[in-house]
Design an enzyme around this catalytic site. Structure first.
Site, PDB file in Angstrom:
ATOM      1  N   HIS A 126      -0.866 -10.129  -1.815  1.00  0.00           N
ATOM      2  CA  HIS A 126      -0.222 -10.058  -3.032  1.00  0.00           C
ATOM      3  C   HIS A 126      -0.902  -9.002  -3.752  1.00  0.00           C
ATOM      4  O   HIS A 126      -0.926  -9.008  -5.017  1.00  0.00           O
ATOM      5  CB  HIS A 126       0.353 -11.120  -3.682  1.00  0.00           C
ATOM      6  CG  HIS A 126       1.341 -11.964  -2.953  1.00  0.00           C
ATOM      7  ND1 HIS A 126       1.128 -12.784  -1.918  1.00  0.00           N
ATOM      8  CD2 HIS A 126       2.797 -11.832  -3.134  1.00  0.00           C
ATOM      9  CE1 HIS A 126       2.218 -13.469  -1.549  1.00  0.00           C
ATOM     10  NE2 HIS A 126       3.259 -12.671  -2.129  1.00  0.00           N
ATOM     11  N   HIS A 158       0.687  -1.039   0.063  1.00  0.00           N
ATOM     12  CA  HIS A 158      -0.020  -0.004   0.175  1.00  0.00           C
ATOM     13  C   HIS A 158       0.823   1.263  -0.013  1.00  0.00           C
ATOM     14  O   HIS A 158       2.135   1.434   0.216  1.00  0.00           O
ATOM     15  CB  HIS A 158      -0.668  -0.118   1.128  1.00  0.00           C
ATOM     16  CG  HIS A 158      -0.306  -0.012   2.496  1.00  0.00           C
ATOM     17  ND1 HIS A 158      -0.959   0.681   3.768  1.00  0.00           N
ATOM     18  CD2 HIS A 158       0.939   0.001   2.956  1.00  0.00           C
ATOM     19  CE1 HIS A 158      -0.351   0.503   4.903  1.00  0.00           C
ATOM     20  NE2 HIS A 158       1.027   0.381   4.420  1.00  0.00           N
ATOM     21  N   GLU A 199       0.605  -5.131  11.434  1.00  0.00           N
ATOM     22  CA  GLU A 199       1.169  -4.646  10.137  1.00  0.00           C
ATOM     23  C   GLU A 199       2.572  -4.890  10.271  1.00  0.00           C
ATOM     24  O   GLU A 199       3.163  -5.302   9.001  1.00  0.00           O
ATOM     25  CB  GLU A 199       0.730  -3.167  10.096  1.00  0.00           C
ATOM     26  CG  GLU A 199       1.308  -2.782   8.737  1.00  0.00           C
ATOM     27  CD  GLU A 199       0.777  -1.067   8.487  1.00  0.00           C
ATOM     28  OE1 GLU A 199      -0.259  -0.814   8.114  1.00  0.00           O
ATOM     29  OE2 GLU A 199       1.673  -0.277   9.072  1.00  0.00           O
ATOM     30  N   HIS A 235       5.011   0.496  -0.508  1.00  0.00           N
ATOM     31  CA  HIS A 235       5.529  -0.793   0.381  1.00  0.00           C
ATOM     32  C   HIS A 235       4.672  -1.810   0.750  1.00  0.00           C
ATOM     33  O   HIS A 235       3.506  -1.757   0.738  1.00  0.00           O
ATOM     34  CB  HIS A 235       6.311   0.196   1.662  1.00  0.00           C
ATOM     35  CG  HIS A 235       5.012   0.553   2.691  1.00  0.00           C
ATOM     36  ND1 HIS A 235       4.512   1.821   2.197  1.00  0.00           N
ATOM     37  CD2 HIS A 235       4.905   0.106   3.764  1.00  0.00           C
ATOM     38  CE1 HIS A 235       3.691   1.813   3.437  1.00  0.00           C
ATOM     39  NE2 HIS A 235       4.016   1.015   4.245  1.00  0.00           N
ATOM     40  N   HIS A 245       3.820  -5.076   3.684  1.00  0.00           N
ATOM     41  CA  HIS A 245       3.734  -5.740   5.045  1.00  0.00           C
ATOM     42  C   HIS A 245       3.266  -7.255   4.919  1.00  0.00           C
ATOM     43  O   HIS A 245       2.589  -7.513   3.910  1.00  0.00           O
ATOM     44  CB  HIS A 245       2.834  -4.996   5.728  1.00  0.00           C
ATOM     45  CG  HIS A 245       2.944  -3.307   6.130  1.00  0.00           C
ATOM     46  ND1 HIS A 245       3.934  -3.100   6.785  1.00  0.00           N
ATOM     47  CD2 HIS A 245       2.591  -2.595   5.403  1.00  0.00           C
ATOM     48  CE1 HIS A 245       4.069  -1.709   6.911  1.00  0.00           C
ATOM     49  NE2 HIS A 245       3.350  -1.270   6.164  1.00  0.00           N
ATOM     50  N   CYS A 264       6.148   6.104   4.411  1.00  0.00           N
ATOM     51  CA  CYS A 264       4.905   5.052   4.108  1.00  0.00           C
ATOM     52  C   CYS A 264       3.994   5.824   2.968  1.00  0.00           C
ATOM     53  O   CYS A 264       3.052   5.402   2.343  1.00  0.00           O
ATOM     54  CB  CYS A 264       4.131   4.916   5.226  1.00  0.00           C
ATOM     55  SG  CYS A 264       4.962   3.862   6.284  1.00  0.00           S
TER      56      CYS A 264
END
Length: 149
Positions: free
Chosen positions: A75, A16, A135, A29, A31, A25
């Site tokens: 994904h 996201h 996260e 990137h 998680h 952020c």
């Protein structure tokens, strides 16, 4: 009969970016998310029911969360609809799995969205008690039904 809580753990990878954020952020990137789903209810007492003694079949809970969340977001790339020039990013040419959300895709907003998706799918007599969304290994958000009544 006693109220019992059941919890199932789910894992998915998701990317996201946080539009208008003032830190790193704001860039795309990813998680490794861990989602804990806890439901509450009374075990089934009907001896003719194949789910006798269960609040809910763990497999049924797995199916709901897979359909509503994991199978969609694993994904995937998730962005806010407010991302500037989002229609010019050619996302469909770059990614097979992407979602444009009505909200900023923070852990907090996602967990609230997940709660609504799951609540609507639970069998009669079973309620969503809580969600916990990691996260990172040290950062997570929690949602409790009692806080949202």
């Amino acid at each position: 009969m006693a109220k019992i809580r059941l919890t199932k753990e789910f894992h998915f990878e998701m990317a996201h970016a946080l539009w208008n954020y003032d830190g790193l952020c704001k860039n795309i990137h990813g998680h490794s998310y861990i989602l804990f789903v806890t439901v509450i209810g009374e075990p089934i007492t009907d001896k003719s029911n194949p789910k006798l003694g269960m609040v809910m079949d763990f497999g049924d809970l797995k199916g709901i969360v897979a359909e509503e969340i994991v199978d969609q977001l694993d994904h995937a790339l998730v962005l806010s609809k407010d991302t500037p020039d989002i229609d010019q990013l050619n996302i469909p040419q770059m990614f097979d799995r992407f979602f444009v959300m009505d909200y900023q895709p923070t852990c907090e907003n996602m967990i609230a969205d997940f709660a609504e998706r799951i609540k609507n799918r639970l069998p009669q007599g079973v309620e969503l008690h809580s969600l916990k969304l990691h996260e990172t290994a040290t950062s997570f958000a929690e949602w409790y039904a009692s806080d949202n009544e």
